[in-house]
Design a protein around this motif. Structure first.
Motif, PDB file in Angstrom:
ATOM      1  N   HIS A 116      -1.231 -37.783 -11.930  1.00  0.00           N
ATOM      2  CA  HIS A 116      -2.240 -36.749 -12.164  1.00  0.00           C
ATOM      3  C   HIS A 116      -3.169 -36.636 -10.960  1.00  0.00           C
ATOM      4  O   HIS A 116      -3.655 -37.646 -10.436  1.00  0.00           O
ATOM      5  N   ALA A 125      -9.951 -34.881  -9.234  1.00  0.00           N
ATOM      6  CA  ALA A 125     -10.763 -33.698  -8.994  1.00  0.00           C
ATOM      7  C   ALA A 125     -10.943 -33.458  -7.498  1.00  0.00           C
ATOM      8  O   ALA A 125     -10.977 -32.309  -7.044  1.00  0.00           O
ATOM      9  N   VAL A 168      -7.760 -31.673  -6.198  1.00  0.00           N
ATOM     10  CA  VAL A 168      -7.764 -30.262  -6.614  1.00  0.00           C
ATOM     11  C   VAL A 168      -8.761 -29.475  -5.775  1.00  0.00           C
ATOM     12  O   VAL A 168      -8.474 -28.355  -5.313  1.00  0.00           O
ATOM     13  N   HIS A 169      -9.918 -30.047  -5.544  1.00  0.00           N
ATOM     14  CA  HIS A 169     -10.939 -29.372  -4.739  1.00  0.00           C
ATOM     15  C   HIS A 169     -10.461 -29.178  -3.305  1.00  0.00           C
ATOM     16  O   HIS A 169     -10.689 -28.115  -2.701  1.00  0.00           O
ATOM     17  N   THR A 191      -7.947 -26.322  -3.268  1.00  0.00           N
ATOM     18  CA  THR A 191      -8.644 -25.064  -3.544  1.00  0.00           C
ATOM     19  C   THR A 191      -9.429 -24.603  -2.329  1.00  0.00           C
ATOM     20  O   THR A 191      -9.435 -23.410  -1.985  1.00  0.00           O
ATOM     21  N   GLU A 233       1.036 -29.866 -11.601  1.00  0.00           N
ATOM     22  CA  GLU A 233      -0.299 -29.935 -12.199  1.00  0.00           C
ATOM     23  C   GLU A 233      -1.371 -29.578 -11.173  1.00  0.00           C
ATOM     24  O   GLU A 233      -2.344 -28.885 -11.495  1.00  0.00           O
ATOM     25  N   LEU A 234      -1.189 -30.026  -9.934  1.00  0.00           N
ATOM     26  CA  LEU A 234      -2.145 -29.708  -8.884  1.00  0.00           C
ATOM     27  C   LEU A 234      -2.219 -28.203  -8.657  1.00  0.00           C
ATOM     28  O   LEU A 234      -3.313 -27.620  -8.561  1.00  0.00           O
ATOM     29  N   ASP A 256      -1.385 -25.790 -10.777  1.00  0.00           N
ATOM     30  CA  ASP A 256      -1.948 -25.110 -11.938  1.00  0.00           C
ATOM     31  C   ASP A 256      -3.477 -25.162 -11.926  1.00  0.00           C
ATOM     32  O   ASP A 256      -4.151 -24.155 -12.189  1.00  0.00           O
ATOM     33  N   GLN A 257      -4.013 -26.328 -11.620  1.00  0.00           N
ATOM     34  CA  GLN A 257      -5.471 -26.452 -11.623  1.00  0.00           C
ATOM     35  C   GLN A 257      -6.094 -25.658 -10.474  1.00  0.00           C
ATOM     36  O   GLN A 257      -7.108 -24.974 -10.650  1.00  0.00           O
ATOM     37  N   GLU A 310      -5.698 -21.802 -11.101  1.00  0.00           N
ATOM     38  CA  GLU A 310      -6.633 -21.304 -12.108  1.00  0.00           C
ATOM     39  C   GLU A 310      -8.020 -21.096 -11.502  1.00  0.00           C
ATOM     40  O   GLU A 310      -8.675 -20.066 -11.731  1.00  0.00           O
ATOM     41  N   ARG A 311      -8.461 -22.048 -10.708  1.00  0.00           N
ATOM     42  CA  ARG A 311      -9.769 -21.912 -10.066  1.00  0.00           C
ATOM     43  C   ARG A 311      -9.807 -20.716  -9.115  1.00  0.00           C
ATOM     44  O   ARG A 311     -10.774 -19.963  -9.075  1.00  0.00           O
TER      45      ARG A 311
END
Length: 321
Positions: free
Chosen positions: A39, A42, A45-46, A49, A91-92, A94-95, A98-99
């Protein structure tokens, strides 16, 4: 019309993209009961993004690598490490997707199309048979191009077997057009025997010479993946790969690619996407079985894309165009 983000420096040969490389370490993954998991944290993911942001100096792409070696160091077998990297990527994405869609709805999905995750495998060396049920066999594109409809995409490479080259390539088409005062829609063309869009000659030649980079990343003992913005006007980022060849001509080769995107695969969505770019939703003439190399056979370039070695992941294999 969508509001196009403010132009920024972009990248070219003398100023390659900065901050696009993300090396996986245990600190960027979550742990359960003290044990590493696939997983994303955060922070990871940041980071992705931020790379794909449509403002500021973001490269609009990320290249995530070293996940497989990290999982192997935690005690996983090779097959498990491959699967965990695939789960991490999904998963990375998708997150992060979405952002990004929440932050840039008008830029990433101006038509308000319903998008859904889509994932499929490509043969990056051999022939793809009856791909996605359309009845057409073809070889995967290596020529720099935009994918169809999907605003956000990702390619996961490897593990390769007996492969030389195939480095991921990105071209900053928006910077090229800005520097020359061009409208990107007016220089679009189809890749031969394909529906994917690229640049017309001689723009394509100049794009490769001065506005393209190739990442020399390990795809044998690692399964790196790219994540990128695929909007033509808003991001202007074409992607492809350098020439692919067998390292040992007498031995079988494998170059698996797993594609993931938020997409709309309906014919109506494709029609609308092409129409907004002044194009028609039809395949150009050609032979689908023929390779579509980064540098077409009828093109001569003074320079190939700038090759960027990825630290810590040498392959030891020479590049050849």
């Amino acid at each position: 019309m969508p509001s196009t983000p403010e132009p920024h420096g972009g990248f070219h040969r003398l100023r390659p993209p900065s901050g696009a490389l993300i090396r996986i370490t245990p600190s960027l993954l979550l742990a359960e009961a003290g044990e590493l998991t696939w997983h994303p944290s955060a922070a990871l993911v940041h980071a992705v993004t931020r790379c794909l942001a449509l403002t500021g100096t973001s490269p609009r792409l990320a290249l995530v690598h070293h996940a497989m070696p990290t999982f192997r160091a935690a005690g996983l077998a090779e097959s498990e490490a491959v699967e965990w990297t695939r789960r991490l990527r999904r998963e990375l994405c998708d997150q992060a997707f979405e952002r990004l869609c929440e932050r840039y709805p008008d830029e990433l999905n101006p038509s308000g199309l319903p998008l859904e995750p889509i994932e499929f495998d490509l043969d990056g060396y051999g022939i793809n048979v009856n791909f996605m049920g359309d009845g057409i066999d073809f070889r995967a594109n290596q020529q720099a191009h935009f994918d169809i409809v999907e605003p956000l995409g990702s390619n996961l490479y490897g593990p390769n077997v007996n492969i030389r080259g195939g480095w991921p390539v990105f071209c900053d088409g928006r910077a090229y057009c800005r520097d020359r005062g061009l409208d990107i829609r007016e220089i679009l063309d189809k890749v031969p025997a394909s529906r994917n869009l690229t640049f017309r000659l001689p723009h394509y030649r100049a794009l490769l010479e001065d506005y393209s980079v190739a990442y020399q990343v390990d795809m044998t003992d690692d399964t790196p993946f790219t994540v990128f913005v695929n909007r033509v006007e808003e991001a202007g980022l074409l992607h492809g790969a350098t020439e692919v060849a067998k390292a040992d001509p007498g031995t079988d080769a494998q170059r698996p690619i797993r594609h993931y995107a938020w997409d709309n695969v309906s014919p109506a969505a494709a029609d609308r996407w092409y129409a907004e770019l002044g194009q028609e939703n039809r395949r150009t003439p050609g032979e689908p079985h023929r390779l579509k190399p980064l540098i077409p056979e009828n093109v001569r370039t003074a320079r190939t894309p700038l090759l960027i070695p990825v630290p810590g992941d040498p392959t030891g294999l020479p590049e050849r165009h």
